[in-house]
Scaffold this active site. Structure first.
Site, PDB file in Angstrom:
ATOM      1  N   THR A   1      38.850  30.484  81.028  1.00  0.00           N
ATOM      2  CA  THR A   1      37.756  30.893  80.145  1.00  0.00           C
ATOM      3  C   THR A   1      38.265  31.876  79.080  1.00  0.00           C
ATOM      4  O   THR A   1      39.287  32.527  79.255  1.00  0.00           O
ATOM      5  CB  THR A   1      36.617  31.554  80.935  1.00  0.00           C
ATOM      6  OG1 THR A   1      37.081  32.786  81.521  1.00  0.00           O
ATOM      7  CG2 THR A   1      36.110  30.630  82.033  1.00  0.00           C
ATOM      8  N   GLY A   2      37.524  31.958  77.983  1.00  0.00           N
ATOM      9  CA  GLY A   2      37.810  32.969  76.970  1.00  0.00           C
ATOM     10  C   GLY A   2      39.070  32.723  76.178  1.00  0.00           C
ATOM     11  O   GLY A   2      39.901  33.622  76.026  1.00  0.00           O
TER      12      GLY A   2
ATOM     13  N   ILE B   1      45.116  36.605  75.182  1.00  0.00           N
ATOM     14  CA  ILE B   1      45.671  36.433  76.520  1.00  0.00           C
ATOM     15  C   ILE B   1      45.329  35.047  77.065  1.00  0.00           C
ATOM     16  O   ILE B   1      46.156  34.396  77.708  1.00  0.00           O
ATOM     17  CB  ILE B   1      45.156  37.541  77.456  1.00  0.00           C
ATOM     18  CG1 ILE B   1      45.816  38.876  77.087  1.00  0.00           C
ATOM     19  CG2 ILE B   1      45.436  37.197  78.919  1.00  0.00           C
ATOM     20  CD1 ILE B   1      45.309  40.066  77.879  1.00  0.00           C
ATOM     21  N   GLY B   2      44.110  34.564  76.794  1.00  0.00           N
ATOM     22  CA  GLY B   2      43.716  33.243  77.286  1.00  0.00           C
ATOM     23  C   GLY B   2      44.637  32.149  76.796  1.00  0.00           C
ATOM     24  O   GLY B   2      45.060  31.279  77.567  1.00  0.00           O
TER      25      GLY B   2
ATOM     26  N   TYR C   1      32.100  48.292  79.621  1.00  0.00           N
ATOM     27  CA  TYR C   1      33.220  47.408  79.950  1.00  0.00           C
ATOM     28  C   TYR C   1      33.833  47.781  81.293  1.00  0.00           C
ATOM     29  O   TYR C   1      34.006  46.925  82.170  1.00  0.00           O
ATOM     30  CB  TYR C   1      34.261  47.489  78.838  1.00  0.00           C
ATOM     31  CG  TYR C   1      35.469  46.619  79.038  1.00  0.00           C
ATOM     32  CD1 TYR C   1      35.360  45.237  79.087  1.00  0.00           C
ATOM     33  CD2 TYR C   1      36.743  47.175  79.152  1.00  0.00           C
ATOM     34  CE1 TYR C   1      36.472  44.423  79.254  1.00  0.00           C
ATOM     35  CE2 TYR C   1      37.863  46.376  79.311  1.00  0.00           C
ATOM     36  CZ  TYR C   1      37.723  45.008  79.364  1.00  0.00           C
ATOM     37  OH  TYR C   1      38.827  44.216  79.536  1.00  0.00           O
TER      38      TYR C   1
END
Length: 259
Positions: A12-13, A20-21, A168
């Site tokens: 995901t993402g 990073i994904g 976060y």
């Protein structure tokens, strides 16, 4: 030599090639995984002014160049209907449910105890906690492989205070709880679950001042790159990592949170 069945990975993402994904997709593809990645244009455009047009197509084409299949799907992970939709799309396009789940998508919008709002906290919760948890649940229920791997991308909240990213860190802390709580249950199904804190990673958001500050606290003499988290993810996704589960691994090159 028996040819191993190719694995499928759901990440995901993955909306930006510097992220990073995307780095994780590359390394898993190099190891022979077919890839399905998700992205959400609206969020990327709101928080990433350096996003390029057709970037997700460029990422997909790059992954295919490694000799694996790669599919992409735009999913709003704040929408609960997206969870089953993503897994079914994986089954329909790659021919199997995923063997590897990487919960990389996150909402990260700075706030403090003075600026936090119910709306902001809820937005962080819906992606960082609810989506990661329900995607994990769907993965386990649909799992049909020899062994499974779940890798959660977390943050360094436990290494030192992060008061300017309150929503976060509050929600990301739940990812680590999820990781060690589920480890013994999932081990019975031959599924491991681990979390990675990649530390400060240069995905295009860092200013020169931020880079200089990080370098002062980095004994390795460099700043983290997406490939660092991706390399560790590839190991945890492999058969070699069968004995590692329930761990939060701080992959930050010796970075010190404070001077």
């Amino acid at each position: 030599m028996v040819k191993m069945k190719r694995k499928a990975a759901f990440i995901t993402g993955t909306g930006r090639s510097q992220g990073i994904g995307a780095g994780i997709c590359r390394e898993l593809a190099k190891d022979g995984h077919d890839i399905l990645f998700t992205y959400w244009t609206k969020y990327d455009e709101e928080v990433s002014f350096h996003r390029k047009k057709d970037e997700v197509t460029d990422i997909q084409n790059e992954i295919i160049s490694y000799g694996v299949r790669c599919e992409k799907i735009e999913l709003d992970l704040q929408d609960t209907s997206s969870f089953k939709k993503g897994f079914q799309y994986c089954k329909n396009t790659l021919g199997r449910y995923p063997d590897v789940l990487v919960n990389n998508a996150a909402v990260s919008i700075n706030d403090t105890i003075y600026t936090i709002t119910p709306e902001s906290l809820d937005e962080h919760y819906r992606v960082n906690v609810r989506a990661a948890t329900i995607l994990t649940s769907e993965f386990v229920k649909q799992f049909e492989g020899e062994y499974g791997r779940i890798i959660n991308i977390t943050t360094g909240w436990s290494q030192g205070p992060m008061p300017d990213e309150l929503s976060y860190v509050l929600t990301k802390s739940a990812v680590e709880t999820l990781t060690y709580t589920l480890a013994p249950v999932l081990a019975e199904k031959n599924i491991t679950i681990n979390a990675i804190n990649p530390g400060p990673t240069d995905t295009g958001w860092m200013t020169d001042d931020i880079k200089q500050d990080i370098l002062k606290r980095s004994p390795s003499g460099r700043i983290g790159e997406p490939k660092d988290c991706a390399n560790l993810t590839a190991f945890l996704a492999s058969e070699r990592a069968e004995w590692v589960t329930g761990q939060v691994i701080h992959s930050e090159g010796g970075f010190r949170n404070s001077l």
